[in-house]
Design a protein around this motif. Structure first.
Motif, PDB file in Angstrom:
ATOM      1  N   GLY A 191       0.815  -1.208   0.000  1.00  0.00           N
ATOM      2  CA  GLY A 191       0.000   0.000   0.000  1.00  0.00           C
ATOM      3  C   GLY A 191       0.851   1.261   0.000  1.00  0.00           C
ATOM      4  N   ARG A 192       1.938   1.248   0.795  1.00  0.00           N
ATOM      5  CA  ARG A 192       2.823   2.409   0.818  1.00  0.00           C
ATOM      6  C   ARG A 192       3.445   2.654  -0.551  1.00  0.00           C
ATOM      7  NH1 ARG A 192       7.941   3.832   1.039  1.00  0.00           N
ATOM      8  NH2 ARG A 192       8.608   1.677   0.753  1.00  0.00           N
ATOM      9  N   ILE A 193       3.865   1.567  -1.205  1.00  0.00           N
ATOM     10  CA  ILE A 193       4.470   1.708  -2.528  1.00  0.00           C
ATOM     11  C   ILE A 193       3.456   2.275  -3.519  1.00  0.00           C
ATOM     12  CG2 ILE A 193       5.439   0.413  -4.460  1.00  0.00           C
ATOM     13  CD1 ILE A 193       6.688  -1.471  -2.399  1.00  0.00           C
ATOM     14  N   ARG A 194       2.197   1.765  -3.428  1.00  0.00           N
ATOM     15  CA  ARG A 194       1.169   2.284  -4.333  1.00  0.00           C
ATOM     16  C   ARG A 194       0.907   3.775  -4.083  1.00  0.00           C
ATOM     17  NH1 ARG A 194      -1.305  -2.870  -3.409  1.00  0.00           N
ATOM     18  NH2 ARG A 194      -2.505  -1.997  -1.686  1.00  0.00           N
ATOM     19  N   ILE A 195       0.852   4.178  -2.787  1.00  0.00           N
ATOM     20  CA  ILE A 195       0.591   5.580  -2.470  1.00  0.00           C
ATOM     21  C   ILE A 195       1.725   6.471  -2.968  1.00  0.00           C
ATOM     22  CG2 ILE A 195       0.365   7.206  -0.556  1.00  0.00           C
ATOM     23  CD1 ILE A 195      -1.091   5.013   0.987  1.00  0.00           C
ATOM     24  N   VAL A 196       2.970   6.016  -2.742  1.00  0.00           N
ATOM     25  CA  VAL A 196       4.121   6.803  -3.195  1.00  0.00           C
ATOM     26  C   VAL A 196       4.127   6.924  -4.716  1.00  0.00           C
ATOM     27  CG1 VAL A 196       6.643   6.836  -3.323  1.00  0.00           C
ATOM     28  CG2 VAL A 196       5.515   6.269  -1.171  1.00  0.00           C
ATOM     29  N   ALA A 197       3.865   5.789  -5.376  1.00  0.00           N
ATOM     30  CA  ALA A 197       3.843   5.827  -6.840  1.00  0.00           C
ATOM     31  C   ALA A 197       2.733   6.740  -7.357  1.00  0.00           C
ATOM     32  CB  ALA A 197       3.667   4.408  -7.388  1.00  0.00           C
ATOM     33  N   LYS A 198       1.552   6.676  -6.711  1.00  0.00           N
ATOM     34  CA  LYS A 198       0.448   7.529  -7.123  1.00  0.00           C
ATOM     35  C   LYS A 198       0.775   9.000  -6.881  1.00  0.00           C
ATOM     36  CE  LYS A 198      -4.515   8.252  -6.387  1.00  0.00           C
ATOM     37  NZ  LYS A 198      -5.707   7.812  -5.634  1.00  0.00           N
ATOM     38  N   ALA A 201       3.174  10.130  -9.478  1.00  0.00           N
ATOM     39  CA  ALA A 201       2.493  10.299 -10.766  1.00  0.00           C
ATOM     40  C   ALA A 201       1.657  11.575 -10.771  1.00  0.00           C
ATOM     41  CB  ALA A 201       1.611   9.081 -11.044  1.00  0.00           C
ATOM     42  N   GLU A 202       0.947  11.843  -9.653  1.00  0.00           N
ATOM     43  CA  GLU A 202       0.154  13.062  -9.589  1.00  0.00           C
ATOM     44  C   GLU A 202       1.035  14.304  -9.621  1.00  0.00           C
ATOM     45  OE1 GLU A 202      -2.246  12.783  -6.134  1.00  0.00           O
ATOM     46  OE2 GLU A 202      -3.670  11.332  -7.002  1.00  0.00           O
ATOM     47  N   ALA A 203       2.177  14.256  -8.911  1.00  0.00           N
ATOM     48  CA  ALA A 203       3.087  15.399  -8.931  1.00  0.00           C
ATOM     49  C   ALA A 203       3.624  15.655 -10.333  1.00  0.00           C
ATOM     50  CB  ALA A 203       4.250  15.149  -7.956  1.00  0.00           C
ATOM     51  N   GLU A 204       3.986  14.570 -11.015  1.00  0.00           N
ATOM     52  CA  GLU A 204       4.474  14.721 -12.385  1.00  0.00           C
ATOM     53  C   GLU A 204       3.375  15.241 -13.295  1.00  0.00           C
ATOM     54  OE1 GLU A 204       7.247  14.557 -15.520  1.00  0.00           O
ATOM     55  OE2 GLU A 204       7.430  14.559 -13.330  1.00  0.00           O
ATOM     56  N   SER A 205       2.129  14.733 -13.063  1.00  0.00           N
ATOM     57  CA  SER A 205       1.010  15.207 -13.875  1.00  0.00           C
ATOM     58  C   SER A 205       0.754  16.694 -13.641  1.00  0.00           C
ATOM     59  CB  SER A 205      -0.241  14.389 -13.539  1.00  0.00           C
ATOM     60  OG  SER A 205      -1.376  14.900 -14.206  1.00  0.00           O
ATOM     61  N   LYS A 206       0.784  17.130 -12.343  1.00  0.00           N
ATOM     62  CA  LYS A 206       0.579  18.543 -12.053  1.00  0.00           C
ATOM     63  C   LYS A 206       1.686  19.402 -12.653  1.00  0.00           C
ATOM     64  CE  LYS A 206      -3.153  17.996  -9.548  1.00  0.00           C
ATOM     65  NZ  LYS A 206      -4.460  18.486 -10.009  1.00  0.00           N
TER      66      LYS A 206
END
Length: 322
Positions: A191-198, A201-206
């Motif tokens: 779960g931590r890995i998924r949250i970090v990856a998400k 990804a959101e930071a890169e998208s922003k």
């Protein structure tokens, strides 16, 4: 008649003189009740009436299963099954036949003695982990004792360790809890890995979105500048050009909204005179802005002229710097 009887007796004596010994077996011959010899497999000869086969021994490897109940160091009762593989030493058939009457009972007694001396030194978990050490100790003690009686201990195996049912259930619960704990740790890490990856990804998208918006606004500004320059060339000043561009974009937006049948966007104000009102307001705003700017310039100029000059320590006049 006596002749027939004599012949019959002779035949019986002749038949009694021969006997067979099976493969992987040994026969013990006694003469008048005293040990005479041992015979191996095959057809053998003995003196009738005088010699007799006292017994036969199996030379093949045999197995004896011994079940023992004992207590561990942490006061847990366990049942252990010890399998002893042994055989009669071919050169010591005499010792195996005459020195030990009940070999199975003798082996069982030694197994009980060794296991009940070794297991109470260990905790239950250690009994499972060190069962091979217990088996080696049993084999060593048996070999030292049973070789004297003509028996060779081939191997000893602890084939089963069975604790009390309540202890077994407790161990199963502990094991299940440990596995659930490990599973929870892995799930949390995933779960931590998924949250970090998400989040990445959101930071890169922003970041890309912001970069796109900045590029878009830069191009829009560049287009507006070019539009104003073109309008200036045909005699339209900057304020009028800006107002014209805004009104044009307003009607382009209305046209885009009307072209989409599924659009839920409402643009306010949206009256027929909205374009002219917007243009008049913008022109009035630009005019007011220019008037305010001119007033501020005149006020600053008057203030600078009316401000007295300062003298330095040498008596020279210095002008104040704004």
């Amino acid at each position: 008649m006596f002749t027939y009887i004599f012949i019959a007796i002779a035949v019986l004596l002749l038949l009694a003189s021969f006997f067979t010994v099976k493969q992987q077996s040994a026969a013990v011959i006694e003469r008048f009740g005293k040990f005479s010899s041992t015979r191996q497999s095959g057809l053998q000869l003995k003196i009738p009436v005088i010699d007799r086969v006292a017994g036969r021994l199996n030379l093949r490897i045999q197995q004896l299963d011994v079940i023992i109940e004992t207590k561990t160091k942490d006061n847990v009762f366990v049942k252990m099954k010890v399998s002893v593989q042994f055989k009669v030493i071919q050169e010591k058939v005499y010792e195996a036949f005459y020195k030990l009457e009940y070999p199975h009972d003798q082996i069982t007694s030694y197994v009980f003695d060794v296991v009940r001396a070794e297991v109470p030194k260990l905790k239950l978990d250690d009994v499972f982990e060190r069962k091979d050490d217990i088996a080696v100790a049993v084999k060593r003690e048996l070999n030292e004792a049973m070789t004297t009686y003509g028996y060779d201990i081939i191997n000893t195996l602890i084939t089963d360790i069975d604790p009390d049912i309540q202890v077994k259930n407790a161990m199963n619960r502990i094991n299940a809890a440990d596995r659930e704990k490990t599973a929870a740790e892995y799930e949390a890490e995933a779960g931590r890995i998924r949250i970090v990856a998400k989040a990445k990804a959101e930071a890169e998208s922003k970041r890309l979105q912001g970069q796109g918006i900045a590029d878009q606004r830069r191009e829009i500004a560049r287009g507006l500048v070019e539009s104003v320059d073109v309008l200036n060339k045909v005699g339209i000043n900057s304020q009028e050009a800006s107002a014209l561009i805004v009104v044009t974009q307003h009607y382009d937006t209305l046209q885009a909204i009307g072209a989409d049948a599924n659009s839920n966007l409402i643009l306010l104000p949206n009256s027929p005179q909205a374009g002219s009102d917007m243009l008049n307001n913008m022109v009035a705003s630009f005019t007011a802005s220019n008037q305010v700017g001119e007033s501020m310039k005149r006020a600053n100029s008057t203030k600078r002229l009316n401000k007295p000059n300062k003298k330095d320590e040498f008596g020279s006049i210095e002008e104040d710097e704004e």
